[in-house]
Scaffold this motif. Structure first.
Motif, PDB file in Angstrom:
ATOM      1  N   UNK A 245      33.646  49.445  38.271  1.00 22.36           N
ATOM      2  CA  UNK A 245      33.651  48.823  39.595  1.00 22.36           C
ATOM      3  C   UNK A 245      34.574  49.595  40.520  1.00 22.36           C
ATOM      4  N   UNK A 246      34.141  49.731  41.799  1.00 25.30           N
ATOM      5  CA  UNK A 246      34.882  50.551  42.746  1.00 25.30           C
ATOM      6  C   UNK A 246      36.306  50.048  42.919  1.00 25.30           C
ATOM      7  N   UNK A 247      37.258  50.965  42.789  1.00 23.54           N
ATOM      8  CA  UNK A 247      38.664  50.651  43.040  1.00 23.54           C
ATOM      9  C   UNK A 247      39.354  49.874  41.930  1.00 23.54           C
ATOM     10  N   UNK A 248      38.615  49.541  40.900  1.00 25.16           N
ATOM     11  CA  UNK A 248      39.119  48.631  39.875  1.00 25.16           C
ATOM     12  C   UNK A 248      40.346  49.171  39.131  1.00 25.16           C
ATOM     13  N   UNK A 249      40.258  50.394  38.683  1.00 30.70           N
ATOM     14  CA  UNK A 249      41.346  50.931  37.852  1.00 30.70           C
ATOM     15  C   UNK A 249      42.609  51.132  38.678  1.00 30.70           C
ATOM     16  N   UNK A 250      42.453  51.606  39.915  1.00 26.24           N
ATOM     17  CA  UNK A 250      43.627  51.776  40.772  1.00 26.24           C
ATOM     18  C   UNK A 250      44.214  50.415  41.145  1.00 26.24           C
ATOM     19  N   UNK A 251      43.354  49.442  41.391  1.00 25.76           N
ATOM     20  CA  UNK A 251      43.840  48.095  41.722  1.00 25.76           C
ATOM     21  C   UNK A 251      44.682  47.549  40.573  1.00 25.76           C
ATOM     22  N   UNK A 252      44.182  47.730  39.383  1.00 26.69           N
ATOM     23  CA  UNK A 252      44.888  47.294  38.180  1.00 26.69           C
ATOM     24  C   UNK A 252      46.264  47.956  38.091  1.00 26.69           C
ATOM     25  N   UNK A 253      46.284  49.262  38.341  1.00 26.03           N
ATOM     26  CA  UNK A 253      47.532  50.022  38.265  1.00 26.03           C
ATOM     27  C   UNK A 253      48.517  49.562  39.339  1.00 26.03           C
ATOM     28  N   UNK A 254      48.020  49.382  40.561  1.00 27.87           N
ATOM     29  CA  UNK A 254      48.900  48.967  41.664  1.00 27.87           C
ATOM     30  C   UNK A 254      49.464  47.576  41.395  1.00 27.87           C
ATOM     31  N   UNK A 255      48.594  46.686  40.964  1.00 29.70           N
ATOM     32  CA  UNK A 255      49.025  45.312  40.733  1.00 29.70           C
ATOM     33  C   UNK A 255      50.121  45.263  39.672  1.00 29.70           C
ATOM     34  N   UNK A 256      49.928  46.046  38.596  1.00 29.93           N
ATOM     35  CA  UNK A 256      50.871  45.953  37.488  1.00 29.93           C
ATOM     36  C   UNK A 256      52.119  46.796  37.682  1.00 29.93           C
TER      37      UNK A 256
ATOM     38  N   UNK B 114      38.301  48.289  48.809  1.00 26.88           N
ATOM     39  CA  UNK B 114      37.938  47.814  47.466  1.00 26.88           C
ATOM     40  C   UNK B 114      39.191  47.583  46.621  1.00 26.88           C
ATOM     41  N   UNK B 115      40.137  48.492  46.738  1.00 21.03           N
ATOM     42  CA  UNK B 115      41.368  48.369  45.957  1.00 21.03           C
ATOM     43  C   UNK B 115      42.168  47.143  46.415  1.00 21.03           C
ATOM     44  N   UNK B 116      42.314  46.989  47.726  1.00 16.69           N
ATOM     45  CA  UNK B 116      43.126  45.879  48.237  1.00 16.69           C
ATOM     46  C   UNK B 116      42.519  44.527  47.865  1.00 16.69           C
ATOM     47  N   UNK B 117      41.197  44.460  47.852  1.00 15.96           N
ATOM     48  CA  UNK B 117      40.542  43.210  47.474  1.00 15.96           C
ATOM     49  C   UNK B 117      40.709  42.960  45.975  1.00 15.96           C
TER      50      UNK B 117
ATOM     51  N   UNK C  17      43.073  43.998  44.011  1.00 18.87           N
ATOM     52  CA  UNK C  17      44.440  43.659  43.612  1.00 18.87           C
ATOM     53  C   UNK C  17      44.746  42.216  44.002  1.00 18.87           C
ATOM     54  N   UNK C  18      43.972  41.680  44.947  1.00 22.95           N
ATOM     55  CA  UNK C  18      44.286  40.363  45.486  1.00 22.95           C
ATOM     56  C   UNK C  18      45.186  40.424  46.713  1.00 22.95           C
ATOM     57  N   UNK C  19      45.619  41.636  47.090  1.00 19.07           N
ATOM     58  CA  UNK C  19      46.473  41.775  48.280  1.00 19.07           C
ATOM     59  C   UNK C  19      45.702  41.282  49.509  1.00 19.07           C
ATOM     60  N   UNK C  20      44.403  41.523  49.522  1.00 20.11           N
ATOM     61  CA  UNK C  20      43.530  40.931  50.531  1.00 20.11           C
ATOM     62  C   UNK C  20      42.581  39.972  49.815  1.00 20.11           C
ATOM     63  N   UNK C  21      42.256  38.868  50.415  1.00 18.29           N
ATOM     64  CA  UNK C  21      42.730  38.380  51.714  1.00 18.29           C
ATOM     65  C   UNK C  21      44.153  37.842  51.694  1.00 18.29           C
ATOM     66  N   UNK C  22      44.740  37.596  50.533  1.00 19.76           N
ATOM     67  CA  UNK C  22      46.132  37.137  50.509  1.00 19.76           C
ATOM     68  C   UNK C  22      46.657  37.307  49.112  1.00 19.76           C
ATOM     69  N   UNK C  23      47.944  37.198  48.940  1.00 21.47           N
ATOM     70  CA  UNK C  23      48.514  37.429  47.615  1.00 21.47           C
ATOM     71  C   UNK C  23      48.295  36.242  46.690  1.00 21.47           C
ATOM     72  N   UNK C  24      47.191  36.306  45.991  1.00 26.68           N
ATOM     73  CA  UNK C  24      46.849  35.246  45.040  1.00 26.68           C
ATOM     74  C   UNK C  24      46.833  35.839  43.642  1.00 26.68           C
ATOM     75  N   UNK C  25      46.930  35.007  42.621  1.00 29.11           N
ATOM     76  CA  UNK C  25      46.750  35.574  41.274  1.00 29.11           C
ATOM     77  C   UNK C  25      45.339  36.153  41.146  1.00 29.11           C
ATOM     78  N   UNK C  26      45.238  37.309  40.537  1.00 24.16           N
ATOM     79  CA  UNK C  26      43.939  37.991  40.468  1.00 24.16           C
ATOM     80  C   UNK C  26      42.858  37.182  39.788  1.00 24.16           C
ATOM     81  N   UNK C  27      43.263  36.367  38.856  1.00 16.95           N
ATOM     82  CA  UNK C  27      42.235  35.625  38.120  1.00 16.95           C
ATOM     83  C   UNK C  27      41.477  34.682  39.050  1.00 16.95           C
ATOM     84  N   UNK C  28      42.043  34.441  40.220  1.00 14.93           N
ATOM     85  CA  UNK C  28      41.360  33.527  41.136  1.00 14.93           C
ATOM     86  C   UNK C  28      40.851  34.247  42.381  1.00 14.93           C
ATOM     87  N   UNK C  29      40.536  35.534  42.234  1.00 18.57           N
ATOM     88  CA  UNK C  29      40.055  36.274  43.402  1.00 18.57           C
ATOM     89  C   UNK C  29      38.881  35.558  44.051  1.00 18.57           C
ATOM     90  N   UNK C  30      38.964  35.316  45.356  1.00 19.01           N
ATOM     91  CA  UNK C  30      37.882  34.603  46.028  1.00 19.01           C
ATOM     92  C   UNK C  30      36.816  35.536  46.595  1.00 19.01           C
TER      93      UNK C  30
END
Lengths: 256, 953
Positions: A65-76, A100-103, A105-118
């Motif tokens: 998935x686009x941006x997935x691995x970088x999002x994971x790295x940034x988040x952690x 794609x990365x910001x979404x 990571x959950x940084x967008x639309x807001x700082x939520x836990x990733x498991x609940x990405x909307x």
């Protein structure tokens, strides 16, 4: 007054870093291209900058998935740094892969836990990567500081996974900054004006502060007039439509 | 071991699946209503349940759109739903899974340490009523390529043990061999009799037998692919003897023209020209034909990867700034019963090649701004895939570097596996029905992100001057790269130090492996620490594998054993020159029956909708042509951004108005009549496009790329000689030197005793420098009321034309070129553009004036009225169809504002040109014949529809 310092984040597969840097430089910022490994090992620190940009590309091949691995790295690895950066008033811009990365990571639309990405970005309805120019209308109600004074833009998109999919419950609360439209500004025009099938024709969103903004189209690819696909017939403007996004960001950061 | 299956939530549409439903429909299987594609991940790991859950939830599945389930083994199809068929497709053992690295990295970021290996697979759930045979057809034609994949049927061995390798030096008993045994050695290493003869003498003098690594090195270094032995052969052609065709044609003209702006020609991985005094441009076009025939996606992707590495390996490394791709396929509507056994259908080859090139090029962040696609049934088994890249590098680093004795040999980028072993000899050989079955090791799937990292880090290392020389690891692997670099010095390489993808490789395999995404550097010992640290910081691998010496010998070691020891002089100068015979006789083709003049409007629509002429937008849109922010003139132009641009223009230095123009000329149909005029036409076409967009001939360089039939047949070699001679003759007059080139010979296919050769195909690529890109001109009509001019002379030259092809004939009057006249007209037209007198310009090629004016009109969403009566003719022509569709070279259609009429005519004075019509607001194309009668009156919407429809997939 000192110049605005902009960090352009590089990771394996980033490929729009140089033209994004050029756009910010033209807008008056001092730009550093920083590899994510330098932020992780602390040879560079986010707190030394006012603007952070995640530019376009195919980070880590967009595998899974686009941006997935970088999002994971940034988040952690950088989650806490980014939180502090935004708390201190820093601006974040995500373009294409950066969106794609910001979404993710959950940084967008807001700082939520990733498991609940909307919200997510997924494969275009056409099933294809497509490079084409799109008409955009900016939402006047948006708090986004990057698009102040912008009503319309004409910019290129180039992506395979730009379709915004959202939980219907979150849509009303979302700060949508840019919509895909046709030439007349009509939002109901459908494909190819909406190039990917995004829900509600969403092309870009912002967080609640207006300081974190991401979009699928590429403003850095239209900063000079002769990047327009029809400049020979329609005349050449000095600056392309995308340029204002960079000057807005620099202006805002300067006032901090 | 775990098997994780990730799938879209059932209410969401599956875009990948919908694409497959369409493809299945194209197979005339109409009973499939839905396809869903699932991603399978096999993990070789021992995980706690919470770890497995986190890995799936956070990494493998998207929380909004996807669901997943985990298992520990493969379960064959769920039998409860009779209308649902499951096909699971996995990579064959030994194929490197490009996703594995990313998953392992992300898993480590998650804090999970115990994932040893990962493999991916795809599961297709096909809904519909299908017979067993239909399911088999779907799977073999769309889902599986047996070269790299298989259908998972029962139990899976996802992670087979790598076999161990125990060193044993292998010598080949050459000195004791005679007769059949000798022929066997020659066949095994693809040596000619003469070559094996000098090798035997060499080893006799050394009083020992060669090792396998030594013979492999010689085989690779002396292969057609690496050394171009046909072009360097001694060729007897009629009464003349040509000693080295390359040196007596394309290289000779460059030497004679002696342009000061040619910085490096025919010596490095690409040719280099001066751009603006500070920067230089390098340009290379490669073919990757054979691998693309058997595995289109991987073959084409590695084609792009390879040519980009050529650019990275030019001078002291250049930044790739543009890709250009030219493909030749059989028509995509070829009936299946005309498809030879073991050959993939052209539609599948087309789609696979397109996807491979786009996926790889887009991921590297290189704009694909230009290209062409041609169709002919003779490309069925031998499709042609030309991949070209332009690079930008500082002028002072544009010459090939030179290492010193003591500098280290550093291998960087991807790891080495069993990929592509014998790819070079494969590339140089004829394909057979069995090729697809035996050549799997010659094809691999590239990993563009590994290459992108390499580009990024190499440019940094270059700017810090951390290496003294660089070359790419392409065909022949290390054996060619290191062997060539060390030709003037000598080298010692320790093969056990090479970092491997998996255990079990023998020393010769390491030496000749063609694993992608690798480069070789010469690094002064005092720079090595900084270089290795820089690579590590960017997540790219680099390993010291040896050192350059002053011994003038190639010495290879494996675990301290000497496994090869060859004299550099013998390796590079010992090859005996080939002696070849060439003949050529002009063939006679049937002329079409021209008794009746056809309905010209219908004919125009038919020509516009031929595969060669029609819109390629479906392909172009899937390339990123905007990345790097440099484009000035894009591949799709006009009112709706969908007209066919002539050449691409970009501004590679973002704060400078200076531009680069890239174009391609190719027309294999003319080669069926005379390869000399095919070559001349291709050069003229490439130059025409440069002129059409506003460039000039002052600084234009050319690349040649010959894809030929079997040149061991004298008439094929004769055709090659004629084409090469035309290259010399034309380039000399146009003053456009050749700076690099490539050839791919032996493109023929054996089918039950019958040989099918490709049409001899010469691609000419041109690169030009434009000092002021604000003068760029696009081809779409701009304003009603403007005048339309034709520049150039029209002749009865329809041999090989699209019009004749539509009538089922080839004909004999091939378009010729008068380069003196053409150059004069081109120079004048450049002047007119420079003065801002040209509103639009389009070069005339396939389909002649008819196609060009139609394209200009619908691209500008404007009408045009044109008369054929006042056209400058080179000979009397009394037929409208011949004038309208003649493909005479060196012609342009030009739009000029009425106010600029006099100025334009003054500039063009004494050249052959005429005003032939006007732009109208009517959105109709009207053409009046020589008798004054209206012969075409069609709406531009209808013309555009005909042009867009064939490939709007």
């Amino acid at each position: 007054m000192s110049k605005v310092r902009t960090l352009i984040l590089r990771a394996p597969g980033t490929n729009c870093d140089e033209e994004t840097a050029f756009a910010f430089e033209q807008a008056g910022a001092v730009v550093s291209l920083v590899h994510i490994s330098q932020l992780i090992d602390r040879t560079k620190q986010l707190k030394d900058y006012q603007i952070m940009v995640i530019p376009g590309g195919f980070t880590y091949g967009d595998d899974m998935g686009a941006g997935k691995v970088l999002a994971n790295e940034i988040r952690l690895k950088l989650g806490r740094d980014i939180e502090r950066f935004t708390e201190n008033g820093g601006l974040i811009l995500g373009i294409c892969n950066g969106f794609q990365v910001l979404v993710k990571t959950g940084i967008l639309p807001g700082l939520l836990p990733t498991s609940k990405l909307p919200l997510t970005l997924t494969t275009n309805d056409s099933g294809r990567f497509e490079c084409r120019w799109v008409y955009l209308v900016a939402n006047r109600e948006s708090r986004c500081v990057f698009t102040r004074g912008i009503e319309r833009m004409y910019l290129p998109v180039a992506h395979g996974e730009g379709k915004v999919v959202a939980d219907p419950k979150v849509l009303p609360g979302l700060d949508v900054v840019l919509y895909y439209t046709d030439e007349q500004g009509n939002t109901k025009a459908g494909y190819p004006y909406n190039p990917n099938g995004s829900v509600a024709n969403i092309a870009g969103i912002s967080d609640a502060t207006g300081r974190i903004f991401a979009l699928m189209p590429h403003p850095e690819r239209f900063t000079r007039g002769s990047q327009h696909p029809r400049w020979q017939s329609e005349g050449t403007k000095e600056r392309g439509d995308g340029f204002r996004i960079f000057t807005n960001a620099v202006k805002w950061a300067k006032s901090l | 071991m775990y098997r994780v299956e990730v799938y879209l939530r059932s209410h969401l549409p599956d875009a990948r699946g919908q694409g497959l439903v369409r493809d299945i429909g194209d197979l005339r299987i109409t009973t499939v209503s839905d396809v869903r594609v699932r991603d399978i991940y096999w993990l070789d790991a021992a995980l706690r349940p919470d770890e497995l859950d986190m890995l799936c939830r956070r990494l493998l599945a998207d929380p909004v759109t996807q669901e997943y389930h985990c298992d520990t083994e493969f379960k064959s199809q769920d039998k409860t739903d009779p209308g649902l068929y499951s096909v699971e497709v996995a990579y064959n053992a030994g194929v490197t899974d490009p996703v594995e690295d990313s998953i392992k990295k992300a898993v480590l970021d998650l804090g999970i340490k115990d994932v040893r290996a990962v493999k991916t697979a795809k599961r297709y759930l096909i809904r519909g009523e299908l017979s067993k045979n239909e399911l088999e057809v779907i799977s073999s034609r769309l889902l599986v390529n047996p070269i790299i994949q298989h259908v998972v049927e029962h139990e899976v061995v996802a992670f087979p043990e790598s076999p161990r390798y125990h060193f044993k030096l292998k010598e080949i008993d050459l000195l004791g061999a005679e007769g059949a045994k000798l022929s066997e050695i020659a066949r095994q290493f693809s040596f000619t009799k003469d070559e094996l003869g000098v090798i035997t003498t060499y080893f006799k003098e050394g009083e020992r037998n060669p090792t396998d690594a030594e013979l492999e090195t010689l085989a690779q270094t002396w292969s057609e692919h690496c050394v171009h032995k046909t072009f360097k052969a001694r060729i007897s052609f009629g009464d003349t003897v040509i000693d080295n065709l390359l040196k007596s044609t394309v290289m000779k003209v460059t030497e004679e023209l002696d342009k000061p702006w040619c910085l490096s020609v025919f010596e490095d991985n690409a040719g280099v020209i001066d751009f603006d005094g500070r920067w230089a441009l390098c340009f290379k076009v490669e073919t990757h034909n054979h691998p693309s025939a058997v595995e289109p996606y991987g073959g084409a992707a590695t084609g792009i990867g390879g040519v980009v590495r050529d650019i990275m390996g030019t001078g002291l490394s250049a930044k790739p700034i543009l890709n250009t791709d030219v493909f030749c396929f059989a028509p995509p509507d070829l009936p299946y019963d005309r498809l030879p056994p073991g050959v993939l259908h052209p539609r599948r080859i087309f789609k696979g090649v397109r996807a491979g090139v786009a996926d790889y090029g887009n991921r590297l962040g290189i704009p694909t701004l230009n290209g062409a696609i041609l169709f002919d049934e003779r490309y069925t088994a031998n499709p042609l895939v030309y991949c070209g890249t332009v690079g930008l590098l500082p002028k002072n680093l544009s010459r090939q570097g030179q290492q010193k004795a003591g500098d280290l040999v550093v291998l960087c980028g991807g790891r080495t596996g069993r990929d592509g072993i014998h790819g070079v000899t494969f590339a140089s050989e004829q394909l057979t029905q069995e090729s697809t079955a035996v050549s799997y090791a010659s094809v691999q799937i590239g990993n563009p992100i590994v290459e992108k990292r390499l580009i990024d880090v190499l440019l940094k290392a270059r700017d810090r001057r951390l290496f003294t020389r660089i070359t790419d690891c392409g065909g022949g692997g290390l054996s060619s790269a290191v062997g060539e670099m060390a030709a003037e010095t000598g080298v010692r390489v320790y093969l056990d130090r090479v970092s491997l993808k998996y255990a079990g490789l023998s020393y010769p395999e390491i030496w000749i492996s063609e694993s992608q995404e690798r480069m070789v550097l010469a690094v002064p010992p005092e720079c090595s620490e900084e270089l290795l640290a820089l690579f590590a910081s960017e997540g790219s691998e680099a390993t010291v594998i040896g050192e350059f010496t002053d011994e003038h010998r190639l010495k290879l070691f494996y675990q301290e054993n000497l496994v090869a020891d060859l004299s550099m002089e013998f390796l590079h100068q010992g090859r005996p020159q080939l002696e070849l015979e060439a003949t050529w006789q002009k063939p006679q083709h049937a002329e079409p029956d021209l008794a009746q003049q056809p309905d010209l409007a219908e004919t125009l629509l038919k020509v516009l909708s031929s595969f060669n002429v029609c819109s390629k937008e479906w392909v172009i849109r899937q390339y990123d042509h905007e990345v790097q922010g440099s484009s000035v003139l894009k591949p799709l132009v006009g009112r709706d951004n969908d007209g066919p641009g002539d050449a691409a223009i970009l501004r590679p230095v973002l704060d400078s108005e200076m531009g680069v123009i890239v174009s391609n000329g190719i027309n294999p149909k003319y080669g069926d009549i005379d390869p000399y005029w095919m070559a001349a036409s291709a050069i003229d076409e490439a130059l025409r496009q440069i002129i059409a967009v506003g460039g000039n001939l002052k600084r234009v360089a050319l690349l040649d790329n010959f894809s030929w039939g079997n040149t061991n047949r004298p008439h094929n070699l004769g055709a090659l000689v004629r084409a090469a001679q035309a290259c010399y003759d034309m380039a000399l007059v146009y003053e456009t030197p050749f700076i690099s080139g490539k050839d791919s010979l032996n493109n023929e296919f054996e089918l039950t005793g019958k040989t099918i050769s490709i049409p001899h195909t010469l691609l000419i690529s041109a690169i030009g420098v434009m000092s002021d890109t604000s003068r760029a001109v696009s081809m779409d009509l701009k304003k009603a009321g403007d005048l339309i001019y034709i520049v150039g002379t029209t002749q009865n030259e329809l041999g090989g034309s699209e019009y004749f092809r539509s009538l089922g004939s080839v004909g004999n009057n091939v378009p010729r070129v008068d380069p003196h006249q053409a150059k004069e007209a081109m120079e004048r037209l450049s002047l007119a553009t420079e003065q801002g007198l040209v509103r639009a310009c389009h070069d005339l090629s396939e389909g002649g004036i008819g196609v060009a004016i139609a394209e200009m009109a619908f691209a500008g969403r404007l009408g045009a009225v044109v008369s054929l009566k006042d056209m400058p003719l080179g000979e009397p022509m009394d037929r409208d169809d011949l004038i309208l569709f003649s493909e005479s070279n060196s012609r342009f259609l030009v739009e000029v504002a009425p106010n600029d009429k006099d100025k334009f005519e003054r500039v063009m004075d004494k050249t052959s040109f005429a005003s032939i019509g006007q732009v109208t607001p009517s959105e109709m194309l009207e053409i009046y014949g020589i008798g004054g009668r209206k012969v075409v009156g069609v709406s531009i919407a209808k013309l555009k529809e005909a042009w867009q429809k064939p490939l709007s997939w």
